[in-house]
Design an enzyme around this catalytic site. Structure first.
Site, short mmCIF file in Angstrom:
data_model
loop_
_atom_site.label_atom_id
_atom_site.label_comp_id
_atom_site.label_asym_id
_atom_site.label_seq_id
_atom_site.Cartn_x
_atom_site.Cartn_y
_atom_site.Cartn_z
N ASN A 10 0.86 -1.19 0.00
CA ASN A 10 0.00 0.00 0.00
C ASN A 10 0.90 1.24 0.00
OD1 ASN A 10 -1.83 2.02 0.48
ND2 ASN A 10 -2.36 1.38 2.56
N LYS A 12 0.06 4.24 -0.38
CA LYS A 12 -0.61 5.45 0.13
C LYS A 12 -0.35 6.60 -0.85
CE LYS A 12 -0.30 3.46 4.69
NZ LYS A 12 -0.15 3.62 6.14
N HIS A 97 -9.65 1.46 4.84
CA HIS A 97 -8.39 1.65 5.60
C HIS A 97 -8.65 2.67 6.71
CE1 HIS A 97 -4.30 2.78 6.58
NE2 HIS A 97 -3.89 1.68 5.97
N GLU A 146 -5.70 -4.50 11.08
CA GLU A 146 -4.70 -3.45 11.23
C GLU A 146 -5.00 -2.61 12.48
OE1 GLU A 146 -2.57 -2.49 7.25
OE2 GLU A 146 -4.24 -1.12 7.53
P1 PGA Z 1 2.67 0.50 7.77
O1 PGA Z 1 1.23 0.72 7.14
O2 PGA Z 1 3.23 -0.76 7.17
O3 PGA Z 1 3.46 1.71 7.36
O4 PGA Z 1 2.52 0.39 9.23
C1 PGA Z 1 0.34 -0.35 7.00
C2 PGA Z 1 -0.96 0.13 6.41
O5 PGA Z 1 -1.37 1.26 6.71
O6 PGA Z 1 -1.60 -0.61 5.65
#
Ligand code: PGA
Length: 223
Positions: A10, A12, A97, A146
């Protein structure tokens, strides 16, 4: 989806098209050839078309996903990205999310509509839940546990607790739901999560931005 290990990147709101293509050029040719791995890249909407093209041309074993989609269809919905158009590029959509719930007011009801839109347009939904009490909409067979405090913090949950939450989700929604873990996963801790009985893979934010780290994660999971 039984027996599969999902590795979902992901990105983002990161990476220009040039940076995305550079990552793909570094990762694509070196991905492990493993039938048990499903590796998915979820870039921004602005890079989606170029990412899809580069993966197709390179014939790399990466699926393409999106990080959201519209709860509406095609039509007069300014700024939206409907499933009917996204399925030109994407096989999967990360939905609900915690960053979307928090910053964009997404509710369980909106997420359920998105899951319907995705399903009607042959896009697989990956719904994120903060714990086993968060609703997984009907028709969704892929979820990611998560915990909000573990996202981007460098503090992952324990594999044992993640396994417990995954088990509860399976009890609630059926054994055929696959549950991933997400929250500060990296190349050093990934095996401890995928080794858990009820965990079918990982959703990775920060660590997926580095081509080298993502490749390490995939290679570790292929062993
Ligand atoms: P992270 O994010 O691996 O940076 O903790 C995970 C996510 O938000 O899916």
């Amino acid at each position: 989806m039984d027996g599969m290990t999902w590795i979902v990147a992901n990105w983002k709101a990161n990476k220009t098209i040039a940076e995305a293509l550079d990552w793909i050029a570094q990762v694509g040719p070196h991905l492990p050839k493993s039938e048990k791995l499903k590796m998915v890249l979820c870039p921004t909407f602005s890079a989606l078309s170029e990412v899809k093209k580069a993966i197709t041309v390179g014939n790399f074993s990466l699926m393409v996903g999106v990080q959201d989609l519209s709860s509406f269809g095609i039509g007069a919905y300014t700024g939206e990205e409907p499933a009917q158009l996204l399925n030109q590029f994407a096989d999967l959509a990360i939905l609900g999310h915690s960053e979307r719930r928090q910053n964009f007011g997404e509710t369980d009801e909106m997420i359920a509509k998105k899951v319907q839109r995705a399903g009607a347009n042959k896009i697989l939904s990956l719904v994120c839940v903060r714990d086993s009490d968060t609703q997984v909409p009907d028709g969704c067979k892929l979820a990611a546990y998560e915990p909000v405090w573990a996202i981007g913090s460098g503090l992952a949950d324990t594999p044992q607790n993640a396994n417990e939450v995954a088990k509860k989700l399976k009890t609630k929604y059926g054994e055929d739901i696959s549950v991933l873990y997400g929250g500060s996963v990296n190349a050093d801790n990934v095996t401890t999560f995928v080794a858990q009985e009820n965990i079918s893979g990982v959703l990775i934010g920060s660590a997926s931005l580095s081509a080298e780290e993502f490749l390490k994660i995939c290679k570790t999971c292929a062993l």
